[in-house]
Design an enzyme around this catalytic site. Sequence first.
Site, mmCIF file in Angstrom:
data_model
loop_
_atom_site.group_PDB
_atom_site.id
_atom_site.type_symbol
_atom_site.label_atom_id
_atom_site.label_comp_id
_atom_site.label_asym_id
_atom_site.label_seq_id
_atom_site.Cartn_x
_atom_site.Cartn_y
_atom_site.Cartn_z
ATOM 1 N N HIS A 85 0.809 -1.215 0.000
ATOM 2 C CA HIS A 85 0.000 0.000 0.000
ATOM 3 C C HIS A 85 0.845 1.268 0.000
ATOM 4 O O HIS A 85 0.313 2.367 0.189
ATOM 5 C CB HIS A 85 -0.930 0.018 1.231
ATOM 6 C CG HIS A 85 -1.943 -1.082 1.204
ATOM 7 N ND1 HIS A 85 -2.909 -1.231 2.132
ATOM 8 C CD2 HIS A 85 -2.121 -2.090 0.338
ATOM 9 C CE1 HIS A 85 -3.642 -2.289 1.845
ATOM 10 N NE2 HIS A 85 -3.169 -2.833 0.765
ATOM 11 N N ILE A 92 0.848 6.899 0.337
ATOM 12 C CA ILE A 92 0.293 5.767 1.081
ATOM 13 C C ILE A 92 -1.181 5.628 0.750
ATOM 14 O O ILE A 92 -1.926 6.616 0.781
ATOM 15 C CB ILE A 92 0.452 5.996 2.609
ATOM 16 C CG1 ILE A 92 1.911 6.276 2.957
ATOM 17 C CG2 ILE A 92 -0.072 4.795 3.391
ATOM 18 C CD1 ILE A 92 2.088 6.997 4.274
ATOM 19 N N CYS A 93 -1.567 4.406 0.437
ATOM 20 C CA CYS A 93 -2.982 4.146 0.197
ATOM 21 C C CYS A 93 -3.576 3.594 1.491
ATOM 22 O O CYS A 93 -3.510 2.400 1.757
ATOM 23 C CB CYS A 93 -3.145 3.148 -0.949
ATOM 24 S SG CYS A 93 -4.836 2.677 -1.274
ATOM 25 N N ALA A 94 -4.100 4.472 2.313
ATOM 26 C CA ALA A 94 -4.696 4.037 3.580
ATOM 27 C C ALA A 94 -5.971 4.841 3.793
ATOM 28 O O ALA A 94 -5.958 6.078 3.690
ATOM 29 C CB ALA A 94 -3.735 4.265 4.748
ATOM 30 N N PHE A 146 -7.800 7.564 -3.969
ATOM 31 C CA PHE A 146 -7.421 6.158 -3.817
ATOM 32 C C PHE A 146 -8.667 5.287 -3.767
ATOM 33 O O PHE A 146 -9.725 5.712 -3.296
ATOM 34 C CB PHE A 146 -6.619 5.952 -2.520
ATOM 35 C CG PHE A 146 -5.210 6.471 -2.599
ATOM 36 C CD1 PHE A 146 -4.237 5.766 -3.299
ATOM 37 C CD2 PHE A 146 -4.864 7.658 -1.976
ATOM 38 C CE1 PHE A 146 -2.942 6.239 -3.366
ATOM 39 C CE2 PHE A 146 -3.559 8.134 -2.046
ATOM 40 C CZ PHE A 146 -2.597 7.429 -2.737
#
Lengths: 153, 380
Positions: A85, A92-94, A146
């Site tokens: 991620h 950051i893909c969160a 995202f």
Amino acid sequence: MTSISVRRLQKELTEIQNEGCPVGINLLKADDFQTWFFTLEVMGDSLYQGEAYTLMFRFEPQYPISSPAVQFVVSHDKQAPIHPHVYSNGHICASILGSEWSPVLSVVAVCVTLQSMLASCKKKERPPDNDRYVRTAPDNPKKTVFHYDDDTV
Amino acid sequence: MNLMDVPDPTDFPVESTAPGLRSLDGSFRCDICGELYDAPVTISCGHCFCSACIRTALANKQECPSCRKVANEAHIRSNPVLEMVISDWNKARPFILGLLKNKVFSPNAQDNGISKKRKRSSARLSSSDAVITGTSRVTLPPSPSKRHRAKSKSETPMEITTLSSDSDEGGPSKPSGHALKSNDLVECPICAKRVNYSQLNGHIDNSCRDTTTNKSSAEGWSKILGGTKTKQKGKHKSKHSDSDDEYPLPIQSYTTLKDRQLKDMLQQYELPVTGDRPIWEQRHQRWVTIYNANRDKSVIHRKAKAELRRELKSWEEDLAKRKKGADHTLVDDPISYQITHKDEFAKLIQTARANKERKSSPITASSPTDLASSPSDPLN
């Protein structure tokens, strides 16, 4: 009147200075109320043992209603962790940094979440679309929409 | 960096030294702004926030920031008991800090009321850039609110007994013996407002919120229906009276409004119409938030409209100032951005053209899409 966001950040900073950060998280630089840097280490048994990363937080005037822009710092001597991620440019893909952000979360809470995201990683690899994304990614990860497709972390 | 003295729970010693105090101070704070609750309200899940904080948060996302349960503005209920607790804690806090620090009573350690914290914070900012820890703080004159309440408590039961012991005929009388007619105006013992004598009980039962009964029905209707232009002017004038706190302001859907209407809405509350349309919307939205938040306070703690207008102004100025700074870090100067990313733009244009020639392949549903990237990239 000082804005709510500055007062709130001041409180978070005071708490960090008085109480310290959780283990593995350290305040690196907070010279203003716009950009803060932290170092992040994953403690205990994990794929990232002994590795230290740098996190950058950028705050908008609407903080904490709007989420901070958070990314790993990538420079000549700093790398983003290899994680499904985390893109190689540090983005950051969160979900908690985007749609799942809540104003009761704090800078330290985000650090802890990211720390546990790394700690629970099973396999060191880049996101499948890393190259394509990094080539066209905006400077600010908050401008990226995202798609959160992994609930396991 | 300009460090300020922003009070927070760590002003108190750790648990082992002063059991409960630090966490107590933390419990009195809004999880959104970190300040002692200002006009505390609860929502349907039971979580508590400052009225202005939760109103702003709900405008952004309709869920409880703490537990993520669905919530909206209609769920907001004021919490007068907690408001009173906070008002008392505001007085006790500096006093306790003083005791802890000096172990002696010093009158200077008193007060420092945070119910006036907006004012106080600016006063404190100008007074020093240094961090003042603990006790020696700016001293403000003590707030009179408490005395007010104590007085009302002692008076109310007395009035009630007098009234109930009176016979129906001849009209009730005050202890002084002076006879009052049902439409005589008397001062409400709680909010000090002049109320029709016959309606005093109802007024008190209603927690000093006015009912519409003492207004003509025509006036009531014009309020509901919006009224004519002239009627609105009249309403506009009455904005200064206490009774306009009666209803919360509705949240507007600005996209359906014409510029003219939006301007009228601002002028209705004597707000400036400077700036452009996004500024007006932002200004009106914030006004609705702070207006409604002010309504969530008990009457004695409410601020005057003029004060709310001043707060709106400084909020706007601060936002503009910070936005300027933030834009600098978040968004690059578009011209220099274009120059530094010239190659990428050229590549994108090339790709887009190639795509067009191929009559565009179906869009791949891959995770991140951003404004700058082309939806499908055959070269990848």
